[in-house]
Design an enzyme around this catalytic site. Structure first.
Site, PDB file in Angstrom:
ATOM      1  N   SER A   1      -9.847  -0.443   7.104  1.00  0.00           N
ATOM      2  CA  SER A   1      -9.226  -0.247   5.791  1.00  0.00           C
ATOM      3  C   SER A   1      -8.512  -1.467   5.209  1.00  0.00           C
ATOM      4  CB  SER A   1      -8.251   0.930   5.844  1.00  0.00           C
ATOM      5  OG  SER A   1      -8.955   2.139   5.801  1.00  0.00           O
TER       6      SER A   1
ATOM      7  N   LYS B   1       0.850  -1.199   0.000  1.00  0.00           N
ATOM      8  CA  LYS B   1       0.000   0.000   0.000  1.00  0.00           C
ATOM      9  C   LYS B   1       0.883   1.246   0.000  1.00  0.00           C
ATOM     10  CE  LYS B   1      -3.871   2.017   2.672  1.00  0.00           C
ATOM     11  NZ  LYS B   1      -4.725   1.848   3.874  1.00  0.00           N
TER      12      LYS B   1
ATOM     13  N   SER C   1      -9.721   1.860   2.944  1.00  0.00           N
ATOM     14  CA  SER C   1      -8.844   2.608   2.070  1.00  0.00           C
ATOM     15  C   SER C   1      -7.816   1.745   1.328  1.00  0.00           C
ATOM     16  CB  SER C   1      -8.107   3.668   2.875  1.00  0.00           C
ATOM     17  OG  SER C   1      -7.218   3.072   3.798  1.00  0.00           O
TER      18      SER C   1
END
Lengths: 491, 95
Positions: A178, A79, A154
């Protein structure tokens, strides 16, 4: 079967048998990324050259008989809020668009010790604030099961990449869901470890008392293996706990006999989509069949967790994001006459609308006159929530809930009303408030062919309970026979 | 409890953000809704409760105050929007 379809533990077997090489695996992934990512848009940046170079080196070492980690040459996606030295770490924000990480996050140092190969950095909501990856400042990521729908967020890029076989596994971060919510919406396995189990050093801070890094994987075995690699005390993160190192793969036992599982009735009632609810009740039935003791219970105070969350998370975010001032790194506005202008104009032009909204709410709840009514009160309710969890875990080894109240929603459906988007996290947020571990495991498809995930929650540092029950479910069911269709995407 | 436009402007100033007229309008409405939602916590009796000040039990973690050399100074500085001779360049602060 293509190489990119295998789990990591299967790839390790193939490497050990000499059936493939790291270069072959890595090349296969980049081929897949070039074919699929124009539709899904999971990657912000790819690292093809350095990845292939590393893969070749590892193959040479392996050939020459050097002792290597069994993970050597296994690719991974990261990420884009975790620092890999010398590569861009953008947080999907204009503010960090050109930021090159000067050091490695601790999780990256740990993965480097195993000689893994980095495929690239994955899209996310800006500064991890969002539940759909629509808040990325650069582009929207699409759900591989239906390109017209969101992948969740997210960590939407990480979950979509693993679901679409563009990474065998990935790291995400989870502040209010997330990792778990996008994993649920994309049909993969996502674990948020106990707060303090994995070092946050080198993870761009959002809400420091809630943030935690964790694995997003194709199956439960890979999740346990990746947690083994990243867990552990780090003196650079004073909240990381100094505990005896565990081997989580030892918890991968196909047996839940006698395990006590509670289903909080509030999470299979109002506000939960009917198909999701039914899928969760099917999971409960399965666990009963397999010998677990499944009982209804109540977690009434959980209904306040989202309110607590948006006070605490925004307060911490407004403080953490104060560092972005256009001086030492990050975006600097071209319009300024004095120092204050640099701060104001850089922040106003560099942050996106959702980030600004959170900074505003956070600043408000911390401001003079409101601190006690909001922040202090929220911290007290946090204690109430933790106490309620403690009581439940005196009785149960695990709690079972949906991961998300709905399956993946349409792109654009919730962007106008921030509060509606916040409610996408009602099942996951309480777990962060409690600092507990939680995992999303895929279990079914809804009538639109979209994945449904269930969530298992354990008491702090009892990840083994989660792994055991999740593994048992996986061994006795067959969700992985379903594959994303990549339908839609024409609108 | 309503939040006024003036309060939003004041908060933006505290947060070092310039907001356009449209943004002020939008954030006044959004913050109103978000804070109303946040206010639901007042339904919880916390008279006997102390605040959770950290997510786990760890507190006051100390280490020796030792200087450690950061080897990648050039890369650190190269992230600065404007720099000169190893220093961050900013507009004149003192008259």
């Amino acid at each position: 079967m293509q190489l990119y379809e295998y789990t990591v533990h299967e790839l390790i077997e193939k490497l050990e048998k000499g059936e493939t090489s790291s270069e072959e695996i890595t090349k296969d992934y980049f081929k897949r990324i070039k074919e699929i990512d124009p539709k899904v848009k999971a990657y912000i940046s790819t690292l093809e050259e350095s990845a292939l170079e590393k893969a070749r080196k590892i193959d040479e070492k392996r050939k020459s008989g050097e002792t290597l980690s069994k993970f050597a040459g296994i690719p991974i996606g990261i990420k884009d809020n975790m620092c890999i030295e010398g590569t861009k770490t953008t947080c999907s924000s204009k503010m960090l668009e050109n930021f090159v990480a000067p050091y490695n996050a601790t999780v990256i140092e740990k993965l480097n010790d195993e000689d893994v190969v980095y495929l690239g950095k994955l899209n996310m909501d800006e500064f991890a604030m969002g539940s759909s990856t629509e808040r990325s400042a650069f582009f929207i990521t699409h759900n591989p099961w239906d390109l017209d729908r969101v992948p969740g967020g997210s960590s939407g890029g990480s979950a979509a990449a693993v679901a679409a076989d563009m990474a065998p596994w990935a790291l995400g971060s989870d502040t209010g869901g997330s990792i778990r919510q996008p994993s649920s919406l994309c049909g993969v396995v996502g674990l948020k470890p106990t707060y303090g189990l994995v070092s946050r050093y080198g993870l761009v801070a959002f809400a420091s008392s809630l943030d935690q890094i964790g694995p997003i994987t194709k199956d439960v075995t890979d999740s346990a293996m990746l947690l083994n690699l990243i867990a552990g005390h780090d003196e650079k993160d004073s909240t990381s706990m100094d505990l005896e190192k565990k081997d989580y793969t030892k918890a991968l036992v196909n047996d839940v006999k006698g395990m006590r599982i509670g289903i909080p009735k509030e999470y299979v009632g109002e506000g939960i989509n009917e198909e999701v609810k039914n899928a969760i009740l099917e999971v409960a039935k399965k666990y009963e069949e397999l010998g677990a003791v499944v009982e209804d219970c109540s977690f009434d105070v959980g209904q306040y967790a989202t309110s607590v969350y948006y006070i605490i998370a925004d307060a911490e975010a407004s403080s953490n994001l104060g560092r972005f001032d256009g001086i030492r790194y990050g975006y600097r506005s071209e319009k300024y006459d004095n120092l204050k202008d640099i701060y104001r104009n850089s922040r106003s032009e560099g942050f996106g609308p959702e980030v600004k909204r959170r900074i505003m709410v956070g600043t408000y709840v911390l401001s003079s006159g409101y601190y006690d009514a909001y922040y202090k009160k929220a911290q007290k309710v946090r204690t109430v929530i933790k106490d309620a969890y403690n009581k439940l875990f005196e009785k149960y080894d695990l709690l079972l809930t949906p991961t998300s109240p709905t399956t993946a929603f349409k792109i654009g459906e919730k962007t106008e009303n921030p509060l509606e988007m916040y409610l996408a996290d009602i099942c996951t947020v309480p777990v962060n408030i409690g600092g507990l571990p939680g995992m999303s495991i895929p279990c079914a498809l809804d009538s639109n062919g979209m994945p449904i995930g269930f969530q298992l929650i354990a008491k702090p540092f009892a990840e083994e309970n989660i792994f055991r029950a999740a593994y048992t479910y996986e061994q006795n069911t067959n969700f992985r026979e379903n594959k994303p269709s990549f339908k839609g995407g024409n609108s | 409890m309503a939040i006024s436009k003036e309060e939003v402007i004041h908060i933006a100033k505290l947060a070092d953000l310039n907001l356009s007229e449209d943004e002020i309008e939008k954030y006044t409405k959004d913050m109103q809704e978000i804070l109303e939602f946040a206010n639901r916590i007042n339904n919880v009796d916390t008279s006997e409760m102390t605040e959770t000040i950290a997510a786990n039990e760890k507190s006051n973690v100390f280490r020796k105050d030792e200087v450690v050399k950061f080897e990648n100074r050039e890369v650190l500085l190269s992230n600065a929007p404007s720099q000169d001779e190893g220093m961050f360049r900013i507009p004149k602060v003192l008259n």
